[in-house]
Design an enzyme around this catalytic site. Structure first.
Site, PDB file in Angstrom:
ATOM      1  N   GLY A   1       0.829  -1.211   0.000  1.00 43.16           N
ATOM      2  CA  GLY A   1       0.000   0.000   0.000  1.00 43.16           C
ATOM      3  C   GLY A   1       0.861   1.258   0.000  1.00 43.16           C
ATOM      4  O   GLY A   1       1.735   1.396   0.847  1.00 43.16           O
TER       5      GLY A   1
ATOM      6  N   VAL B   1      17.734  10.196  -2.744  1.00 44.15           N
ATOM      7  CA  VAL B   1      18.409  10.547  -3.995  1.00 44.15           C
ATOM      8  C   VAL B   1      19.368  11.720  -3.774  1.00 44.15           C
ATOM      9  O   VAL B   1      20.524  11.672  -4.219  1.00 44.15           O
ATOM     10  CB  VAL B   1      17.368  10.865  -5.098  1.00 44.15           C
ATOM     11  CG1 VAL B   1      18.033  11.400  -6.354  1.00 44.15           C
ATOM     12  CG2 VAL B   1      16.556   9.617  -5.425  1.00 44.15           C
TER      13      VAL B   1
ATOM     14  N   ARG C   1       1.680  -5.194  -5.125  1.00 44.33           N
ATOM     15  CA  ARG C   1       1.954  -6.370  -4.295  1.00 44.33           C
ATOM     16  C   ARG C   1       2.434  -7.446  -5.256  1.00 44.33           C
ATOM     17  O   ARG C   1       1.984  -7.504  -6.394  1.00 44.33           O
ATOM     18  CB  ARG C   1       0.696  -6.814  -3.554  1.00 44.33           C
ATOM     19  CG  ARG C   1       0.113  -5.667  -2.711  1.00 44.33           C
ATOM     20  CD  ARG C   1      -1.016  -6.119  -1.820  1.00 44.33           C
ATOM     21  NE  ARG C   1      -1.850  -4.983  -1.416  1.00 44.33           N
ATOM     22  CZ  ARG C   1      -1.580  -4.170  -0.397  1.00 44.33           C
ATOM     23  NH1 ARG C   1      -0.496  -4.376   0.333  1.00 44.33           N
ATOM     24  NH2 ARG C   1      -2.375  -3.172  -0.099  1.00 44.33           N
TER      25      ARG C   1
ATOM     26  N   ASP D   1       4.895  -4.912   6.315  1.00 46.71           N
ATOM     27  CA  ASP D   1       5.523  -6.176   6.737  1.00 46.71           C
ATOM     28  C   ASP D   1       5.650  -7.196   5.599  1.00 46.71           C
ATOM     29  O   ASP D   1       6.631  -7.933   5.529  1.00 46.71           O
ATOM     30  CB  ASP D   1       4.827  -6.759   7.968  1.00 46.71           C
ATOM     31  CG  ASP D   1       3.379  -7.129   7.717  1.00 46.71           C
ATOM     32  OD1 ASP D   1       2.815  -6.675   6.695  1.00 46.71           O
ATOM     33  OD2 ASP D   1       2.805  -7.865   8.539  1.00 46.71           O
TER      34      ASP D   1
ATOM     35  N   THR E   1       3.640   2.822   5.598  1.00 47.39           N
ATOM     36  CA  THR E   1       2.261   2.317   5.529  1.00 47.39           C
ATOM     37  C   THR E   1       1.369   3.185   6.409  1.00 47.39           C
ATOM     38  O   THR E   1       1.792   3.601   7.496  1.00 47.39           O
ATOM     39  CB  THR E   1       2.130   0.836   5.967  1.00 47.39           C
ATOM     40  OG1 THR E   1       0.748   0.550   6.251  1.00 47.39           O
ATOM     41  CG2 THR E   1       2.919   0.515   7.227  1.00 47.39           C
TER      42      THR E   1
ATOM     43  N   ASP F   1      -1.008   2.170   8.034  1.00 48.97           N
ATOM     44  CA  ASP F   1      -1.552   1.355   9.133  1.00 48.97           C
ATOM     45  C   ASP F   1      -0.763   1.494  10.438  1.00 48.97           C
ATOM     46  O   ASP F   1      -1.288   1.175  11.507  1.00 48.97           O
ATOM     47  CB  ASP F   1      -1.567  -0.129   8.746  1.00 48.97           C
ATOM     48  CG  ASP F   1      -2.376  -0.382   7.487  1.00 48.97           C
ATOM     49  OD1 ASP F   1      -3.312   0.394   7.225  1.00 48.97           O
ATOM     50  OD2 ASP F   1      -2.068  -1.355   6.768  1.00 48.97           O
TER      51      ASP F   1
ATOM     52  N   ASP G   1       1.362  -0.434  11.557  1.00 51.91           N
ATOM     53  CA  ASP G   1       1.284  -1.745  12.220  1.00 51.91           C
ATOM     54  C   ASP G   1       2.611  -2.503  12.205  1.00 51.91           C
ATOM     55  O   ASP G   1       2.625  -3.736  12.262  1.00 51.91           O
ATOM     56  CB  ASP G   1       0.171  -2.592  11.570  1.00 51.91           C
ATOM     57  CG  ASP G   1       0.413  -2.819  10.084  1.00 51.91           C
ATOM     58  OD1 ASP G   1       1.285  -2.148   9.507  1.00 51.91           O
ATOM     59  OD2 ASP G   1      -0.283  -3.670   9.491  1.00 51.91           O
TER      60      ASP G   1
ATOM     61  N   ARG H   1      -6.030  -2.229   8.077  1.00 57.46           N
ATOM     62  CA  ARG H   1      -5.877  -3.674   7.857  1.00 57.46           C
ATOM     63  C   ARG H   1      -6.357  -4.433   9.089  1.00 57.46           C
ATOM     64  O   ARG H   1      -7.541  -4.519   9.294  1.00 57.46           O
ATOM     65  CB  ARG H   1      -4.438  -4.007   7.485  1.00 57.46           C
ATOM     66  CG  ARG H   1      -4.361  -5.242   6.639  1.00 57.46           C
ATOM     67  CD  ARG H   1      -3.084  -5.394   5.917  1.00 57.46           C
ATOM     68  NE  ARG H   1      -1.948  -5.036   6.751  1.00 57.46           N
ATOM     69  CZ  ARG H   1      -0.763  -5.591   6.671  1.00 57.46           C
ATOM     70  NH1 ARG H   1      -0.570  -6.561   5.801  1.00 57.46           N
ATOM     71  NH2 ARG H   1       0.227  -5.190   7.414  1.00 57.46           N
TER      72      ARG H   1
HETATM   73  O1  F6P Z   1      -1.759  -1.467   4.117  1.00 59.07           O
HETATM   74  C1  F6P Z   1      -2.352  -0.318   3.687  1.00 59.07           C
HETATM   75  C2  F6P Z   1      -3.773  -0.558   3.303  1.00 59.07           C
HETATM   76  O2  F6P Z   1      -4.300   0.652   2.811  1.00 59.07           O
HETATM   77  C3  F6P Z   1      -4.663  -1.135   4.407  1.00 59.07           C
HETATM   78  O3  F6P Z   1      -5.061  -0.150   5.321  1.00 59.07           O
HETATM   79  C4  F6P Z   1      -5.765  -1.743   3.614  1.00 59.07           C
HETATM   80  O4  F6P Z   1      -6.366  -2.818   4.301  1.00 59.07           O
HETATM   81  C5  F6P Z   1      -5.064  -2.247   2.387  1.00 59.07           C
HETATM   82  O5  F6P Z   1      -3.868  -1.507   2.258  1.00 59.07           O
HETATM   83  C6  F6P Z   1      -5.854  -2.094   1.109  1.00 59.07           C
HETATM   84  O6  F6P Z   1      -5.129  -2.661   0.083  1.00 59.07           O
HETATM   85  P1  F6P Z   1      -5.524  -2.541  -1.460  1.00 59.07           P
HETATM   86  O7  F6P Z   1      -5.203  -1.155  -1.889  1.00 59.07           O
HETATM   87  O8  F6P Z   1      -4.687  -3.545  -2.122  1.00 59.07           O
HETATM   88  O9  F6P Z   1      -6.996  -2.809  -1.528  1.00 59.07           O
END
Ligand code: F6P
Length: 333
Positions: free
Chosen positions: A12, A25, A73, A104, A127, A129, A131, A173
């Site tokens: 994300g 940079v 991803r 992570d 991120t 999150d 987390d 998340r």
């Molecule tokens: O990890 C960041 C995040 O935005 C989370 O808060 C959320 O659950 C997830 O990514 C959403 O992922 P995607 O953009 O792949 O739907």
């Protein structure tokens, strides 16, 4: 020694990633290193899809959301033969240091590369999150709080005008950092985050009780609930139905969604990004590798990558207590 550094952003995207790229940079160029950017996370390494990063390209970038390197991803990276291919590409491109900015999942991928590649590996937590264990904050978290709070403030305006109940779903998340901070800063009436969640029935009971108490003392009231995503069994719509059934008041759903990932980074994210990016380049030419750069008590630290996902980061006892205290004040005011 002059090195060839490569950077990628993965998972994300988060506001402040560009500010971090810029810092890396500028510092790399100053130190005489070459620096490249792989596009679309680990996919860029697999496809040898990279661009040359120069200080000139960094102009006017610190305030931009998203990531100029794009993100993605890369599910196939869990296969050893795919990682071997990535390692081969890193070797043939002459990369000495790989800097991975992400969460992570991205760190697990970076750490797994170690078995195939002997270059230097550095992780930077990025991120919304927040987390990731062993760091107090991750790039993007502060901006996402701000975005969520601004939205909840607006929801509150219309909730007050109509004496309505709203449920606002925020990202995170499986963690409650964003939800808890957004609820606190917006003086929301109730917060549902994984760390404080007991069960749906108990939460519904508490919500119903508070709404009824307030109605008795003040007449019609507005009520804003912040819900962390992936928590309520039937999601935000399901919670609205449950609240409506329990209280007889129509509850309206608002999903903030990916809005929380965008926008210009706030100063705290920019500062964290600049500090982390600068430190990453200072680590080049040292034998420190397979680590994440974290921030603890306002001090930059290096933490073995493996340690960043072994333990689940929690809200902390004091944060929970403060949160509950503040929320309770609102319930009785
Ligand atoms: O990890 C960041 C995040 O935005 C989370 O808060 C959320 O659950 C997830 O990514 C959403 O992922 P995607 O953009 O792949 O739907």
């Amino acid at each position: 020694m002059k090195k060839h550094i490569a950077v990628l952003t993965s998972g994300g995207d988060a506001p402040g990633m560009n500010a971090c790229i810029r810092a890396m940079v500028l510092n790399a160029e100053r130190a005489g290193h070459k620096i490249s950017g792989y596009l679309r996370g680990f996919n860029g390494v697999l496809n040898d899809d990279r661009i040359c990063l120069t200080a000139q390209r960094m102009h006017n970038l610190i305030q931009q959301g998203g990531t100029i390197l794009h993100s993605a991803r890369c599910e196939s990276f869990c296969q050893p033969q795919v990682r071997q291919q990535a390692a081969n590409n890193l070797k043939s491109a002459g990369i000495d240091t790989l800097i991975v900015m992400g969460g992570d999942g991205s760190f697990k991928g970076a750490h797994a590369l170690k078995a195939h590649w002997d270059g230097q590996i550095i992780g930077i937590p990025g991120t919304i999150d927040n987390d990731i264990d062993q760091t107090d904050a991750t790039i993007g978290y502060y901006t996402a709080i701000e975005t969520a709070v601004n939205s909840i403030d607006k929801v509150r305006d219309t909730a007050d005008a109509f004496d309505r109940v709203f449920v606002v779903e925020v990202m995170g998340r499986h963690a409650g950092f964003l939800g808890m901070s957004a609820a606190l800063a917006s003086a929301s009436d109730f917060v549902l985050v994984p760390e404080l969640f007991e069960c749906a029935q108990t939460s519904l009971q508490q919500i119903k009780q508070q709404i009824m108490q307030r109605q008795q003392s003040r007449g019609p009231v507005s009520y804003v609930i912040v819900l962390a995503e992936n928590l309520w069994p039937e999601g935000v719509i399901g919670l609205c139905q449950n609240v409506t059934e329990a209280t007889g008041l129509e509850a309206k759903p608002v999903t903030l969604g990916h809005v929380q990932r965008g926008g210009s980074p706030v100063s705290q994210d920019r500062i964290l990004a600049v500090k982390s990016g600068t430190f990453a380049i200072e680590l080049v030419n040292t034998d420190i590798s397979d680590i994440m750069i974290g921030i603890q008590n306002d001090t930059l630290v290096t933490v073995p990558l493996e340690k960043t996902w072994q333990k689940q980061k929690t809200l902390g006892k004091d944060a929970r207590k403060t949160a509950l205290h503040l929320m309770n004040q609102r319930y009785i005011d």
